[in-house]
Design an enzyme around this catalytic site. Structure first.
Site, PDB file in Angstrom:
ATOM      1  N   GLY A 184       0.851  -1.196   0.000  1.00 17.03           N
ATOM      2  CA  GLY A 184       0.000   0.000   0.000  1.00 17.03           C
ATOM      3  C   GLY A 184       0.876   1.232   0.000  1.00 17.03           C
ATOM      4  O   GLY A 184       2.107   1.140  -0.015  1.00 17.03           O
ATOM      5  N   LEU A 190       1.365   2.176   6.613  1.00 14.69           N
ATOM      6  CA  LEU A 190       2.499   2.529   7.470  1.00 14.69           C
ATOM      7  C   LEU A 190       2.231   2.153   8.921  1.00 14.69           C
ATOM      8  O   LEU A 190       3.120   1.698   9.635  1.00 14.69           O
ATOM      9  CB  LEU A 190       2.755   4.035   7.377  1.00 14.69           C
ATOM     10  CG  LEU A 190       3.471   4.482   6.112  1.00 14.69           C
ATOM     11  CD1 LEU A 190       3.413   5.983   5.981  1.00 14.69           C
ATOM     12  CD2 LEU A 190       4.915   4.008   6.164  1.00 14.69           C
ATOM     13  N   ARG A 274     -11.082   1.723  -2.068  1.00 11.53           N
ATOM     14  CA  ARG A 274     -12.465   1.595  -1.583  1.00 11.53           C
ATOM     15  C   ARG A 274     -13.424   2.184  -2.602  1.00 11.53           C
ATOM     16  O   ARG A 274     -13.085   3.105  -3.328  1.00 11.53           O
ATOM     17  CB  ARG A 274     -12.609   2.310  -0.241  1.00 11.53           C
ATOM     18  CG  ARG A 274     -11.703   1.744   0.846  1.00 11.53           C
ATOM     19  CD  ARG A 274     -11.975   2.381   2.197  1.00 11.53           C
ATOM     20  NE  ARG A 274     -13.212   1.920   2.811  1.00 11.53           N
ATOM     21  CZ  ARG A 274     -13.307   0.826   3.560  1.00 11.53           C
ATOM     22  NH1 ARG A 274     -12.253   0.075   3.773  1.00 11.53           N
ATOM     23  NH2 ARG A 274     -14.458   0.477   4.097  1.00 11.53           N
ATOM     24  N   ALA A 322     -12.770   9.662   8.368  1.00 11.93           N
ATOM     25  CA  ALA A 322     -13.860   9.932   9.305  1.00 11.93           C
ATOM     26  C   ALA A 322     -13.960  11.424   9.601  1.00 11.93           C
ATOM     27  O   ALA A 322     -15.058  11.967   9.728  1.00 11.93           O
ATOM     28  CB  ALA A 322     -13.632   9.150  10.587  1.00 11.93           C
ATOM     29  N   HIS A 446       6.981  24.107  29.781  1.00 14.63           N
ATOM     30  CA  HIS A 446       8.369  23.633  29.748  1.00 14.63           C
ATOM     31  C   HIS A 446       8.581  22.606  30.839  1.00 14.63           C
ATOM     32  O   HIS A 446       8.211  22.857  31.969  1.00 14.63           O
ATOM     33  CB  HIS A 446       9.336  24.803  29.942  1.00 14.63           C
ATOM     34  CG  HIS A 446      10.762  24.346  30.001  1.00 14.63           C
ATOM     35  ND1 HIS A 446      11.463  23.995  28.859  1.00 14.63           N
ATOM     36  CD2 HIS A 446      11.594  24.126  31.056  1.00 14.63           C
ATOM     37  CE1 HIS A 446      12.683  23.610  29.222  1.00 14.63           C
ATOM     38  NE2 HIS A 446      12.786  23.670  30.541  1.00 14.63           N
TER      39      HIS A 446
END
EC number: 1.8.1.4
Lengths: 478, 423
Positions: A184, A190, A274, A322, A446
């Site tokens: 893919g 990934l 799809r 989505a 920080h």
């Protein structure tokens, strides 16, 4: 219309209870519209039950496992025993069930009528819902189509193999693959690759028909480096010619760089493509306009060519995400209520829950240059960030691109710990049309990863504190 | 991922004249390819526009029906002017908005387009306004693109929208006044007689920008070479006698492509960001061409796949188009190496500026009759041309550049060698 047909009247009917559909239903209910939501399987749709949520259970577990060695550096005891994939799968089931129940109770609390069954249009203003032997007809004022999309098997592969898996199948595996081939070129590939590698599988990525990953070039470069470090093999510009199941694995013939080669693995994951779930709705007969690929064409209000019918999410053009469906769902409900919504997908972030994660919003450096913009570019390595040091997550960087003519930030790209959560700040800055000073001015916690963003922006004008002067990148104006 | 999407707007799509390249500021409407009531699909060409140097087609931003054409054929309009409206598909609600839309057209015309041009608005559909400001505009049926921002960066504020609503468009220019005033005061002190003014914009400004960028980015080195043209001119005469007329520059292009294949570093682009030199596999040769409005560089694409005759025909066609202002955007894109043939005009040398981001450029100067020493050590009359080659010293060194021009010169001096390279 059949004589004697009994039909019930409804105001707004929404077909499909995925994230787009249920968001539309709840927003419409909030606005005071009576809503009917039709779902043929489970509320939450592919995203909650088979996609986003299950995959993130895996990426989360993989991330935790990858942290083990660092935890021992901190003096925490090593965890005994091997990773239990079966237990993770049941944990996934528990999470999805809880979330699904949450959606169900929200629908109930908002007085959304949920009808179980398979819907199909009979006319521009009526719909049939089939559930077993029962068939009910509803006459509606408006309908929102939110039926999503279904996977298409890539060429040369057959459905039904227990070793060749699509995205909704791989997260239900109960045996850990020994050698997983990943085919893919999108974020899900990934995520599968880095997660299964972290969970103990040997992984090879066959980058489907592309020369590199889909992010900013600097992110791609870092990603390539990290994959190599994790011993994940990447075959670029790969095109699978055939995939056969053998006695104990899969045999794949792949064409890459003009040559054909054979690869063996125990399992093959294919991202596939799809197609929109439109065909069975029967909307062709009254002329709802569709693109050549079958996506429903909508205007800015998500309205189709038939004014009473709206469409949102994967059945419309654009990214199959989505986040898009949710945004469009709310917009459609607001438009039906008489509002003036806007869906602007310019700054939808590209996200990958890889190890480390990636988040990217706005123009990449190359895109900006190709547009002929004068830009400034700055990259801040997380290796120089205090909190990255504490948590042992020193890989990656934050990269910021600004328009040199007006100081406005035009792209932010990050690979590294915290990228997904920080992406909220990225899109906020881009939507607000923030200038460099708007990012430099606020106080940032920080130590924290936030400071990575701050220093990347300061670096645009050579003022990052934790970058040695000689290493400071020249301000690049083109 | 990271693809750019067309911004879903209201039911009416506005088609504006946008900058289609070369820094154009205005364009003349040549003719419409559609008429009111026509149904159009996305990317379908709608109108032909004559810009400074090109004829360009504006494509449709979406699917719908042509609702109204507001600018007449033959009119010259500024970039940013609305040309026509398209009623987007499914936009039944649009009729309600109609009166307001038309009012806007008038307001816009009256505003005389003093708008700060929004950066890259044409190709990257970003709205420079906070989501809340955008909502105020939407709720009031205002296209935020019509609002003039006070901020010169193009960022539209709430106040800008409210001012637009109240019908006050302008004062934005005032903000920039103090600085400009100071500069002009200084000029006034120095100058007594008013000089003639040439507007510095459009193509002139674009050329300036490109040249500055190239020269300030690339460390240029130029060397000169002499090429004995005697044999090539003889060959050309022979061909002419045989009924085939081919121009000298067509031979140059062919010989250059052959030399570039041997020295690919000159058919390249430096990608400094990623520390790479990209050696191009295409051989698209740009032809620096002088026109009334300035320099333009039409491109012979895939010169390596074309015969000398085909290159000749391409060059002739491009030259005519350039002269008549008929170049299309596709004609001036993607060159990988550029030549400047100044020979017909004269000159014996130059230090040409590289066509950024390419790595080299060759200028050809006038071919003159000169005494030369032939292979028998006799002084004879030869046809000698000089050339100047500028190259990017970051990418290549002098020795390589000289080897490159040597290779080129040998092909031109003994044109029968070109035969060996025929595919």
């Amino acid at each position: 219309m059949v004589v004697g047909e009994i039909s019930q009247e409804r105001e707004l009917v929404i077909i499909g209870g995925g994230p787009g559909g249920y968001s539309a239903a709840i927003r419409a209910a909030q606005l005071g519209l009576p809503v009917t939501l039709i779902e043929q399987a489970d509320l939450g749709g592919v995203c909650l039950n088979k996609g986003c949520i299950p995959s993130k259970v895996f990426t989360y577990a993989a991330k935790k496992k990858s942290e083990m060695s660092h935890l021992q550096e901190l003096g925490l005891p090593a965890v005994e025993g091997t990773f239990n994939l079966g237990q993770l799968v049941s944990y996934k089931a528990k999470v999805t069930e809880q979330l699904r129940k949450g959606v169900e109770s929200l629908c109930k609390a908002n007085k959304v009528e949920v009808i179980q069954g398979k819907a199909g249009f009979i006319a521009e203003d009526r719909i049939g819902v089939e559930n077993g032997h029962q068939f009910d007809i509803y006459v509606f004022k408006q309908a929102i189509i939110a039926t999503g999309s279904s996977p298409v098997w890539p060429k040369g592969m057959l459905a039904g193999s227990s070793r060749v898996l699509l995205s909704h199948e791989i997260f239900s595996l109960t045996d850990m693959p020994k050698h997983l081939l990943v085919y893919g070129n999108d974020y899900i590939s990934l995520e599968v690759a880095t997660s299964f590698a972290a969970l103990g599988a040997q992984v090879s990525v066959l980058l489907e028909n592309t020369a590199d990953f889909p992010f900013d070039e600097s992110v791609n470069k870092e990603l390539n480096r990290l994959l190599k470090k994790k011993k994940i093999q990447v075959v670029k510009e790969a095109s699978i010619q055939s995939a056969e199941e053998t006695a104990n694995g899969v045999h794949v013939t792949v064409r890459a760089g003009g040559k054909e080669e054979s690869l063996e693995g125990t399992h093959l994951f294919a991202a596939g493509s799809r197609r929109p779930n439109v065909k069975e709705l029967g909307i062709d007969r009254f002329g709802v306009e569709q693109t050549d690929e079958g996506f429903i064409q909508v205007n800015g209000n998500m309205q189709s060519s038939v004014p009473s019918i709206y469409a949102i999410g994967d059945v419309t053009e654009g990214p199959l995400l989505a986040v898009k469906a949710i945004k469009q769902g709310k917009a459609a409900a607001e438009a039906i209520f008489g509002g003036k919504p806007e869906v602007d997908l310019t700054f939808v972030p590209a996200i990958a829950h890889t190890i480390p994660p990636i988040a990217s919003a706005g123009l990449t450096e190359k895109q900006a240059r190709d547009l002929g913009m004068d830009i400034r570019v700055s990259q801040f390595a997380l290796g120089s960030n205090g909190y990255a040091m504490i948590s042992g997550k020193k890989d990656g960087f934050v990269k910021v691109i600004s328009d040199a003519s007006n100081d406005i930030i035009t792209g932010i790209h990050m690979i590294g710990e915290g990228a997904v959560e920080l992406s909220g700040t990225f899109v906020q800055l881009l939507e607000m049309a923030a200038k460099e000073e708007d990012v430099k001015f606020p106080s940032y916690a920080h130590p924290s990863f936030n400071e990575g963003l701050l220093e990347a922006v300061e670096g645009l004008i050579g003022q990052a504190i934790h970058v040695a002067p000689k290493k400071r990148k020249e301000i690049k104006a083109t | 991922m990271l693809e750019l999407f067309y911004k879903g707007g209201n039911d009416v799509l506005e088609v504006k004249l946008h900058d289609i390249g070369e820094g154009m500021t205005e364009g003349e409407i040549l003719h419409y390819l559609v008429k009111k009531g026509d149904r159009v699909t996305a990317d379908q060409p709608l109108v032909e526009v004559q810009t400074d140097k090109m004829v360009a087609e504006l494509p449709s931003p979406g699917t719908g029906t042509i609702k109204e054409i507001v600018v007449d054929t033959g009119t010259t309009v500024q970039v940013g002017t609305t040309l026509l409206y398209i009623e987007a598909e499914g936009g039944a609600a649009a009729s309600e908005d109609e009166p307001k839309r038309n009012e806007q057209v008038k307001t816009e015309a009256a505003a005389e387009k003093k708008t700060v041009k929004r950066a890259f608005a044409s190709s990257f559909n970003r709205v420079l306004a906070t989501p809340f400001t955008r909502k105020i505009a939407r709720d009031n049926n205002i296209d935020i693109e019509d609002v003039t921002p006070m901020d010169p960066s193009g960022r539209v504020t709430e106040e800008d929208v409210y001012r637009f609503l109240r019908g006050e468009q302008e004062p934005q220019a005032d903000t920039a006044v103090p600085e400009k005033q100071a500069v002009s005061d200084e000029r006034a002190l120095r100058q007594t007689a008013a000089p003639d003014e040439i507007p510095f914009r459009g193509m002139r400004k674009q050329i300036a920008k490109k040249m500055t960028k190239s020269l300030f980015t690339i460390p240029h080195v130029t060397h000169f070479e002499e090429v004995n043209m005697t044999n090539l001119l003889k060959l050309r005469e022979e061909l002419k006698a045989a009924g085939v007329s081919v121009s000298v520059p067509a031979f140059f292009v062919k010989a250059l492509v052959i030399a570039l294949k041997d020295f690919p570093v000159f058919n390249a682009e430096l990608d400094e960001e990623n520390d790479k030199i990209l050696l191009k596999k295409e051989y698209h040769i740009g032809l620096a061409t002088d026109t009334e409005d300035g320099l333009i560089v039409p491109v012979v694409h895939d010169a390596d796949k074309k015969s000398i005759k085909e290159i000749h025909n391409d060059m002739k066609r491009l030259n005519e188009k350039a002269k008549n202002g008929e170049l299309k955007p596709a004609d001036i894109r993607n060159s990988t190496f550029t030549i400047s043939n100044v020979g017909p005009l004269g000159s014996i040398g130059a230090t040409p500026i590289i066509n950024y981001p390419e790595t080299a450029l060759v200028a050809f100067h006038k071919t003159k009759k000169r005494p030369i020493v032939n292979e028998n050590d006799e002084i004879v009359i030869g046809h000698v041309m000089t050339l100047s080659m500028s190259f990017d010293h970051r990418v290549a060194d002098g020795a390589t550049a000289v080897a490159f021009t040597n290779r080129f010169a040998s092909l031109i001096e003994q044109p029968n060698k070109l035969m060996l390279e025929m595919i």
